[in-house]
Design an enzyme around this catalytic site. Structure first.
Site, PDB file in Angstrom:
ATOM      1  CB  SER A   6      -0.885   0.020   1.245  1.00  0.00           C
ATOM      2  OG  SER A   6      -1.401   1.328   1.423  1.00  0.00           O
ATOM      3  CG  HIS A  30      -3.836  -1.888  -1.092  1.00  0.00           C
ATOM      4  ND1 HIS A  30      -4.864  -2.780  -1.196  1.00  0.00           N
ATOM      5  CD2 HIS A  30      -4.207  -1.007  -0.129  1.00  0.00           C
ATOM      6  CE1 HIS A  30      -5.828  -2.472  -0.330  1.00  0.00           C
ATOM      7  NE2 HIS A  30      -5.443  -1.391   0.334  1.00  0.00           N
ATOM      8  CG  ASP A  32      -5.253   2.220   1.056  1.00  0.00           C
ATOM      9  OD1 ASP A  32      -6.125   1.342   1.173  1.00  0.00           O
ATOM     10  OD2 ASP A  32      -4.049   2.031   1.343  1.00  0.00           O
ATOM     11  CG  MET A  34      -8.679   6.743   2.434  1.00  0.00           C
ATOM     12  SD  MET A  34      -7.724   6.981   3.938  1.00  0.00           S
ATOM     13  CE  MET A  34      -6.849   5.428   4.022  1.00  0.00           C
ATOM     14  CG  HIS A  63      -9.196  -0.568   0.426  1.00  0.00           C
ATOM     15  ND1 HIS A  63      -8.482  -0.607   1.605  1.00  0.00           N
ATOM     16  CD2 HIS A  63     -10.502  -0.678   0.777  1.00  0.00           C
ATOM     17  CE1 HIS A  63      -9.332  -0.715   2.625  1.00  0.00           C
ATOM     18  NE2 HIS A  63     -10.561  -0.758   2.140  1.00  0.00           N
ATOM     19  CG  MET A  65     -11.361   2.677   2.872  1.00  0.00           C
ATOM     20  SD  MET A  65      -9.729   2.810   3.623  1.00  0.00           S
ATOM     21  CE  MET A  65      -8.723   2.745   2.149  1.00  0.00           C
ATOM     22  CG  MET A 134     -10.954  -3.176   6.546  1.00  0.00           C
ATOM     23  SD  MET A 134      -9.625  -2.605   5.461  1.00  0.00           S
ATOM     24  CE  MET A 134      -8.573  -1.665   6.562  1.00  0.00           C
ATOM     25  N   GLY A 139      -8.585   3.877   7.498  1.00  0.00           N
ATOM     26  CA  GLY A 139      -8.344   5.318   7.534  1.00  0.00           C
ATOM     27  C   GLY A 139      -6.877   5.696   7.587  1.00  0.00           C
ATOM     28  CG  PHE A 140      -5.310   7.297   9.877  1.00  0.00           C
ATOM     29  CD1 PHE A 140      -4.781   8.485   9.380  1.00  0.00           C
ATOM     30  CD2 PHE A 140      -6.605   7.294  10.375  1.00  0.00           C
ATOM     31  CE1 PHE A 140      -5.540   9.659   9.391  1.00  0.00           C
ATOM     32  CE2 PHE A 140      -7.370   8.465  10.392  1.00  0.00           C
ATOM     33  CZ  PHE A 140      -6.832   9.644   9.899  1.00  0.00           C
ATOM     34  N   GLY A 141      -2.549   4.296   7.966  1.00  0.00           N
ATOM     35  CA  GLY A 141      -1.521   3.269   8.037  1.00  0.00           C
ATOM     36  C   GLY A 141      -0.878   3.273   9.413  1.00  0.00           C
ATOM     37  N   GLY A 142      -0.064   2.264   9.656  1.00  0.00           N
ATOM     38  CA  GLY A 142       0.752   2.226  10.863  1.00  0.00           C
ATOM     39  C   GLY A 142       0.030   1.852  12.138  1.00  0.00           C
ATOM     40  CG  ASP A 169      -5.654  -2.972   3.952  1.00  0.00           C
ATOM     41  OD1 ASP A 169      -4.560  -2.591   4.408  1.00  0.00           O
ATOM     42  OD2 ASP A 169      -6.402  -2.250   3.252  1.00  0.00           O
ATOM     43  N   GLY A 170      -3.980  -4.074   7.006  1.00  0.00           N
ATOM     44  CA  GLY A 170      -3.825  -3.322   8.251  1.00  0.00           C
ATOM     45  C   GLY A 170      -2.897  -4.036   9.216  1.00  0.00           C
ATOM     46  N   GLY A 171      -1.730  -3.443   9.434  1.00  0.00           N
ATOM     47  CA  GLY A 171      -0.795  -4.011  10.402  1.00  0.00           C
ATOM     48  C   GLY A 171      -0.132  -5.307   9.956  1.00  0.00           C
ATOM     49  N   GLY A 191       1.620  -1.871   4.179  1.00  0.00           N
ATOM     50  CA  GLY A 191       1.849  -0.459   3.913  1.00  0.00           C
ATOM     51  C   GLY A 191       3.114   0.040   4.569  1.00  0.00           C
ATOM     52  CB  SER A 192       3.741   1.627   7.855  1.00  0.00           C
ATOM     53  OG  SER A 192       2.998   0.692   8.577  1.00  0.00           O
TER      54      SER A 192
END
Ligand code: DX5
Ligand code: ZN
Length: 213
Positions: A6, A30, A32, A34, A63, A65, A134, A139-142, A169-171, A191-192
């Site tokens: 991402s 990916h 995002d 938003m 993706h 959102m 999810m 909404g946010f990475g990291g 997706d996420g973490g 992502g991060s």
């Protein structure tokens, strides 16, 4: 097993250079989208995604959102996205929307926020190519990975069978990707973890090695 970096936490002012760092190594890219309505953050929309698709060889994993996917999602398919994901919480007619996305030639996917039960896909699942579970609030990475989503991943995999792809997706990172695979996921957004590294391509190679690809 597909790795989909991402770009959310990359340098968005140099988007094509950032994507080029993982070209030839990643399986998808990916993106995002938003709208600051569905989620409390704002990124980019259709014109940027169209240009990215023209400029990269990586298939675009979009993706969305956004609050009105029924109206906007098919246009991302028309732009050449490989996969278009809408949020089930936002879709008014998800079956029709999935059909409309597929008619553009893109794969159709629905995403579920952490608090949204899998039952929200009753009557929809059979029209989808992929479900995105999810593993953070969108909404946010990291953010920290939510292990308690793994039963939802397993259940989606059971219900959908081999032909339904399951994306997380996420973490997702070196520390969490294996439990996602073990639960039944086969598409991993990172992502991060990728873009905070000095060597994003090496992180993607490491993640691929962990899931056995
Ligand atoms: C969050 C986005 C994610 C995000 C993941 O709402 O959907 O794709 O970029 O970032 P990490 O991997 O840092 O959690
Ligand atoms: Zn995402």
């Amino acid at each position: 097993m597909l790795i989909s970096p991402s770009v959310l936490n990359s340098d968005l002012g140099r988007l094509s250079e950032e994507i080029a760092k993982v070209e030839g190594v990643a399986d998808l890219i990916h993106l995002d989208v938003m709208d600051n309505h569905f989620v409390p953050n704002l990124t980019f929309g259709l014109p940027v995604v169209q240009r990215v698709i023209e400029q990269t060889s990586l298939p675009a994993d979009v993706h969305l959102m956004i609050t009105d996917p029924d109206r906007w999602a098919p246009a991302y398919g028309d732009a050449g996205a490989y996969s278009v994901t809408f949020h089930i919480e936002a879709a008014k007619d998800p079956v029709l929307l999935a059909k409309n996305i597929k008619s553009t030639g893109a794969r159709a996917a629905a995403a579920l926020k952490p608090g949204t039960p899998l039952e929200s896909l009753d009557g929809v699942l059979e029209h989808l190519d992929m479900v995105l579970i999810m593993t953070v609030e969108p909404g946010f990475g990291g953010q920290a990975f939510m292990s308690d989503m793994m039963p939802k991943v397993s259940r989606a995999h059971e219900l959908g069978g081999a032909k339904l792809w399951i994306e997380v997706d996420g973490g997702v990172s070196h520390n969490t990707i294996l439990e996602c695979k073990q639960a039944g996921a086969n598409v991993f957004v990172a992502g991060s973890c990728v873009y905070s590294s000095e060597d994003p391509a090496q992180v993607v190679r490491d993640l691929k090695a962990l899931v056995g690809e």
